[in-house]
Design a protein around this motif. Structure first.
Motif, PDB file in Angstrom:
ATOM      1  N   SER A  96       0.767  -1.182   0.019  1.00  0.00           N
ATOM      2  CA  SER A  96      -0.046  -0.148  -0.142  1.00  0.00           C
ATOM      3  C   SER A  96       0.822   1.332   0.097  1.00  0.00           C
ATOM      4  N   LEU A  97       2.303   1.064   0.496  1.00  0.00           N
ATOM      5  CA  LEU A  97       2.951   2.281   0.341  1.00  0.00           C
ATOM      6  C   LEU A  97       3.802   2.645  -0.739  1.00  0.00           C
ATOM      7  N   LEU A  98       3.882   1.374  -1.738  1.00  0.00           N
ATOM      8  CA  LEU A  98       4.903   1.563  -2.974  1.00  0.00           C
ATOM      9  C   LEU A  98       4.015   1.379  -4.201  1.00  0.00           C
ATOM     10  N   PRO A  99       3.485   2.345  -4.835  1.00  0.00           N
ATOM     11  CA  PRO A  99       2.699   2.103  -5.959  1.00  0.00           C
ATOM     12  C   PRO A  99       3.581   1.268  -7.143  1.00  0.00           C
ATOM     13  N   SER A 100       2.826   0.689  -7.963  1.00  0.00           N
ATOM     14  CA  SER A 100       3.646  -0.241  -8.945  1.00  0.00           C
ATOM     15  C   SER A 100       4.698   0.582  -9.747  1.00  0.00           C
ATOM     16  N   ALA A 101       4.389   1.909 -10.047  1.00  0.00           N
ATOM     17  CA  ALA A 101       5.543   2.370 -10.869  1.00  0.00           C
ATOM     18  C   ALA A 101       6.714   2.876 -10.247  1.00  0.00           C
ATOM     19  N   LEU A 183       4.673  12.359  -2.380  1.00  0.00           N
ATOM     20  CA  LEU A 183       5.435  12.230  -0.982  1.00  0.00           C
ATOM     21  C   LEU A 183       4.868  10.909  -0.286  1.00  0.00           C
ATOM     22  N   GLY A 184       3.485  11.044  -0.146  1.00  0.00           N
ATOM     23  CA  GLY A 184       2.962  10.075   0.546  1.00  0.00           C
ATOM     24  C   GLY A 184       3.336   8.725   0.010  1.00  0.00           C
ATOM     25  N   SER A 185       3.471   8.405  -1.336  1.00  0.00           N
ATOM     26  CA  SER A 185       3.762   7.110  -1.754  1.00  0.00           C
ATOM     27  C   SER A 185       4.842   6.646  -1.753  1.00  0.00           C
ATOM     28  N   ILE A 186       5.923   7.536  -1.389  1.00  0.00           N
ATOM     29  CA  ILE A 186       7.252   7.133  -1.097  1.00  0.00           C
ATOM     30  C   ILE A 186       7.606   7.075   0.264  1.00  0.00           C
ATOM     31  N   ARG A 187       6.844   7.234   1.164  1.00  0.00           N
ATOM     32  CA  ARG A 187       6.967   7.153   2.715  1.00  0.00           C
ATOM     33  C   ARG A 187       7.869   6.165   3.117  1.00  0.00           C
ATOM     34  N   SER A 188       7.667   4.948   2.444  1.00  0.00           N
ATOM     35  CA  SER A 188       8.607   3.798   2.765  1.00  0.00           C
ATOM     36  C   SER A 188      10.123   4.054   2.339  1.00  0.00           C
ATOM     37  N   LEU A 189      10.526   4.829   1.334  1.00  0.00           N
ATOM     38  CA  LEU A 189      11.800   5.251   1.009  1.00  0.00           C
ATOM     39  C   LEU A 189      12.160   6.312   2.006  1.00  0.00           C
ATOM     40  N   LEU A 190      11.234   7.181   2.538  1.00  0.00           N
ATOM     41  CA  LEU A 190      11.600   8.284   3.331  1.00  0.00           C
ATOM     42  C   LEU A 190      12.000   7.726   4.686  1.00  0.00           C
ATOM     43  N   ARG A 191      11.526   6.661   4.966  1.00  0.00           N
ATOM     44  CA  ARG A 191      11.907   5.965   6.456  1.00  0.00           C
ATOM     45  C   ARG A 191      13.473   5.230   6.089  1.00  0.00           C
ATOM     46  N   VAL A 192      13.609   4.757   5.135  1.00  0.00           N
ATOM     47  CA  VAL A 192      14.900   4.061   4.767  1.00  0.00           C
ATOM     48  C   VAL A 192      15.959   5.226   4.778  1.00  0.00           C
ATOM     49  N   TRP A 193      15.551   6.304   3.975  1.00  0.00           N
ATOM     50  CA  TRP A 193      16.519   7.234   3.827  1.00  0.00           C
ATOM     51  C   TRP A 193      16.767   8.086   5.194  1.00  0.00           C
ATOM     52  N   ILE A 194      15.965   8.356   5.772  1.00  0.00           N
ATOM     53  CA  ILE A 194      16.225   9.016   7.206  1.00  0.00           C
ATOM     54  C   ILE A 194      16.901   8.152   8.107  1.00  0.00           C
TER      55      ILE A 194
END
Length: 250
Positions: A96-101, A183-194
């Motif tokens: 639900s956090l990472l759209p297919s694209a 920004l909401g769609s990449i929140r998983s990446l944000l967590r890893v980045w931070i």
């Protein structure tokens, strides 16, 4: 019928993953795609332990270095967690956090990961500029609360969640639904980045100061100052992330 080894792995909480050996595409890309498809299928519970690098290597008929690179890509996405000396685990259900694209684009290789990092840097600057113009009193109070949570965080997990919440609240305050959704769609990446950035920095003080500068500009309702403060934060944070990724390769 499930064999005895498969039953034992299931009882131990370790995933049984069936993969086909890659044929046409880059081995790393193909393995990463197959693993991603399995992990996001919904059949595995969060916290499930993945087979070892050796087991995956034997199953696929490829070298352990290839498997390791594929797993590193999933780690960057925040889908798996590598616990030193313990194994690799499914972090959470992230479909639900990472759209297919975005999900598949990141799997095409390191240049695409760097492209997304670059895109986020510019998106966040625009968001900060708009938020300085449009943020209402409630949004400003929320940003203050998230910054306070960052300062009071007892561990890295709490800090990361407060940091992510700050950026998502800023996106909402910008009043642009497209930027907010991106920004909401990449929140998983944000967590890893931070998480990686604060680990590379060896502390949270620098990150807190950078967020405080952004908030001060929002409070002053200065789009120019907000954009400059966010640009500085993004440049510094991206540098920390790049160093973290480089450290993984050495």
């Amino acid at each position: 019928m499930e064999d005895s080894e498969g039953k034992a792995r299931r009882r131990a909480g370790t995933a049984t993953i069936s993969l086909a050996a890659p044929q046409r595409e880059s081995a790393v890309v193909e393995i990463a795609r197959q693993l991603l498809s399995q992990l996001l299928s919904g059949h595995l519970e969060p916290g499930t332990r993945l087979p070892s690098e050796r087991q995956l290597s034997e199953t696929l008929g490829v070298g352990r270095s290839t498997v390791r690179e594929a797993l590193k890509a999933l780690d960057v996405l925040g889908i798996i967690e590598v616990r030193q000396g313990d194994g690799t685990y499914l972090r959470q259900s992230t479909s639900s956090l990472l759209p297919s694209a975005i999900e598949w684009g990141l799997m095409l290789g390191q240049p695409q990961v760097l492209d997304l990092i670059e895109a986020r840097k510019h998106i966040e600057v625009i968001i900060a500029e708009l938020a300085a113009e449009r943020a209402g009193p409630e949004a400003v109070e929320e940003l203050r609360a998230h910054l306070a949570d960052m300062r009071a965080a007892a561990d890295s997990t709490a800090f990361v969640e407060a940091d992510v919440a700050f950026h998502l609240t800023l996106a909402q305050a910008a009043g642009n639904s497209v930027l907010n959704d991106i920004l909401g769609s990449i929140r998983s990446l944000l967590r890893v980045w931070i998480r990686r950035a604060i680990h590379e920095a060896g502390g949270t003080e620098t990150t807190i100061a950078e967020h405080a500068a952004v908030l001060a500009a929002i409070e002053q309702r200065s789009p120019e100052a907000a954009a400059a403060a966010m640009r500085g934060h993004m440049e510094a944070a991206a540098g920390r992330l790049h160093r973290s990724l480089h450290d993984d390769e050495t």
